[in-house]
Design a protein around this motif. Structure first.
Motif, mmCIF file in Angstrom:
data_model
loop_
_atom_site.group_PDB
_atom_site.id
_atom_site.type_symbol
_atom_site.label_atom_id
_atom_site.label_comp_id
_atom_site.label_asym_id
_atom_site.label_seq_id
_atom_site.Cartn_x
_atom_site.Cartn_y
_atom_site.Cartn_z
ATOM 1 N N ASP A 171 9.453 2.603 2.252
ATOM 2 C CA ASP A 171 9.814 3.743 1.409
ATOM 3 C C ASP A 171 10.137 3.334 -0.030
ATOM 4 O O ASP A 171 10.926 3.973 -0.698
ATOM 5 N N TYR A 172 9.526 2.250 -0.514
ATOM 6 C CA TYR A 172 9.772 1.803 -1.883
ATOM 7 C C TYR A 172 9.072 2.778 -2.831
ATOM 8 O O TYR A 172 7.849 2.927 -2.793
ATOM 9 N N MET A 173 9.843 3.437 -3.675
ATOM 10 C CA MET A 173 9.298 4.464 -4.559
ATOM 11 C C MET A 173 8.757 3.854 -5.858
ATOM 12 O O MET A 173 9.443 3.096 -6.528
ATOM 13 N N LEU A 174 7.528 4.189 -6.172
ATOM 14 C CA LEU A 174 6.889 3.768 -7.413
ATOM 15 C C LEU A 174 5.857 4.813 -7.780
ATOM 16 O O LEU A 174 5.027 5.184 -6.944
ATOM 17 N N GLY A 175 5.907 5.283 -9.008
ATOM 18 C CA GLY A 175 4.951 6.289 -9.463
ATOM 19 C C GLY A 175 5.022 7.575 -8.664
ATOM 20 O O GLY A 175 4.012 8.244 -8.488
ATOM 21 N N GLY A 176 6.194 7.912 -8.149
ATOM 22 C CA GLY A 176 6.372 9.155 -7.410
ATOM 23 C C GLY A 176 5.875 9.125 -5.977
ATOM 24 O O GLY A 176 5.820 10.151 -5.316
ATOM 25 N N ALA A 177 5.515 7.942 -5.479
ATOM 26 C CA ALA A 177 5.014 7.826 -4.104
ATOM 27 C C ALA A 177 5.743 6.705 -3.372
ATOM 28 O O ALA A 177 6.136 5.710 -3.977
ATOM 29 N N ALA A 178 5.887 6.878 -2.059
ATOM 30 C CA ALA A 178 6.498 5.853 -1.217
ATOM 31 C C ALA A 178 5.455 4.789 -0.872
ATOM 32 O O ALA A 178 4.300 5.111 -0.598
ATOM 33 N N HIS A 179 5.888 3.522 -0.884
ATOM 34 C CA HIS A 179 4.988 2.400 -0.613
ATOM 35 C C HIS A 179 5.590 1.445 0.408
ATOM 36 O O HIS A 179 6.808 1.310 0.516
ATOM 37 N N TRP A 180 4.703 0.762 1.134
ATOM 38 C CA TRP A 180 5.094 -0.383 1.933
ATOM 39 C C TRP A 180 5.325 -1.512 0.946
ATOM 40 O O TRP A 180 4.506 -1.736 0.041
ATOM 41 N N ASP B 248 0.856 -1.189 0.000
ATOM 42 C CA ASP B 248 0.000 0.000 0.000
ATOM 43 C C ASP B 248 0.887 1.233 0.000
ATOM 44 O O ASP B 248 2.060 1.164 0.369
ATOM 45 N N ALA B 249 0.320 2.346 -0.408
ATOM 46 C CA ALA B 249 1.051 3.608 -0.339
ATOM 47 C C ALA B 249 1.200 3.991 1.129
ATOM 48 O O ALA B 249 0.292 3.756 1.938
ATOM 49 N N VAL B 250 2.342 4.540 1.476
ATOM 50 C CA VAL B 250 2.592 4.964 2.853
ATOM 51 C C VAL B 250 1.530 5.969 3.292
ATOM 52 O O VAL B 250 1.120 5.986 4.453
ATOM 53 N N SER B 251 1.026 6.769 2.363
ATOM 54 C CA SER B 251 0.033 7.792 2.697
ATOM 55 C C SER B 251 -1.368 7.228 2.935
ATOM 56 O O SER B 251 -2.252 7.949 3.375
ATOM 57 N N HIS B 252 -1.604 5.938 2.635
ATOM 58 C CA HIS B 252 -2.922 5.313 2.830
ATOM 59 C C HIS B 252 -2.934 4.470 4.090
ATOM 60 O O HIS B 252 -1.938 3.882 4.460
ATOM 61 N N GLY B 253 -4.079 4.367 4.712
ATOM 62 C CA GLY B 253 -4.200 3.552 5.918
ATOM 63 C C GLY B 253 -3.313 4.117 7.012
ATOM 64 O O GLY B 253 -2.928 5.278 7.000
ATOM 65 N N ASP B 254 -2.978 3.273 7.953
ATOM 66 C CA ASP B 254 -2.034 3.722 8.973
ATOM 67 C C ASP B 254 -0.898 2.717 9.056
ATOM 68 O O ASP B 254 -0.968 1.616 8.513
ATOM 69 N N ASN B 255 0.155 3.094 9.726
ATOM 70 C CA ASN B 255 1.339 2.247 9.788
ATOM 71 C C ASN B 255 1.027 0.871 10.368
ATOM 72 O O ASN B 255 1.530 -0.132 9.882
#
Length: 139
Positions: A116-125, A73-80
């Motif tokens: 912090d896996y970057m894909l499409g300009g966003a950090a992801h889990w 998931d994107a780091v910005s979605h959901g919670d940690n």
């Protein structure tokens, strides 16, 4: 003994790989992902090497490498806590899938996670496996 796969055969072996809990698969790294249905997975570009010959059979010292990524998931979605909880189960599922590969005599892997896996300009889990195929022990 299984013959060392070509680079094309090696990367093609990851395209039908099925990992429990992954909703969508890509044959190569996508520019962006839709995570509405759940995690997505893809192989990254392969690599190859020839190690030190262990005998007069130089072809038995080759290795193939690739990285296999599961975007959770994107780091910005959901919670940690939500995203973090998904990682261990996906690691187990990926380990099971990799253990079932028969493309080479020996398949080694190292599975890690990142937030912090970057894909499409966003950090992801992400769950990330660095996978190596070898013909002999210790190449």
């Amino acid at each position: 003994m299984t013959a060392m796969p070509t680079n094309a055969q090696w990367i093609a072996a990851f395209q039908p790989l099925t990992v429990s809990g992954v909703a969508r698969y890509y044959d190569y790294p996508p520019e962006s992902v839709d995570l509405a249905d759940g995690p997505v997975a893809f192989p990254v570009l392969p690599g190859a090497e020839r190690g030190t010959p262990v005998s007069t059979c130089i072809d038995q010292s080759k290795a193939r490498h690739t990285t296999y990524v599961i975007i959770v998931d994107a780091v910005s979605h959901g919670d940690n806590a939500q995203n973090y909880a998904k990682l261990a189960a996906l690691m187990d599922a990926l380990e099971t899938a990799l253990d079932g590969m028969t493309i080479a005599n020996y398949i080694d892997y190292r599975i890690t996670t990142r937030g912090d896996y970057m894909l499409g300009g966003a950090a992801h889990w992400a769950v990330i496996a660095d996978v190596t195929a070898r013909d002999t022990v210790g190449v």
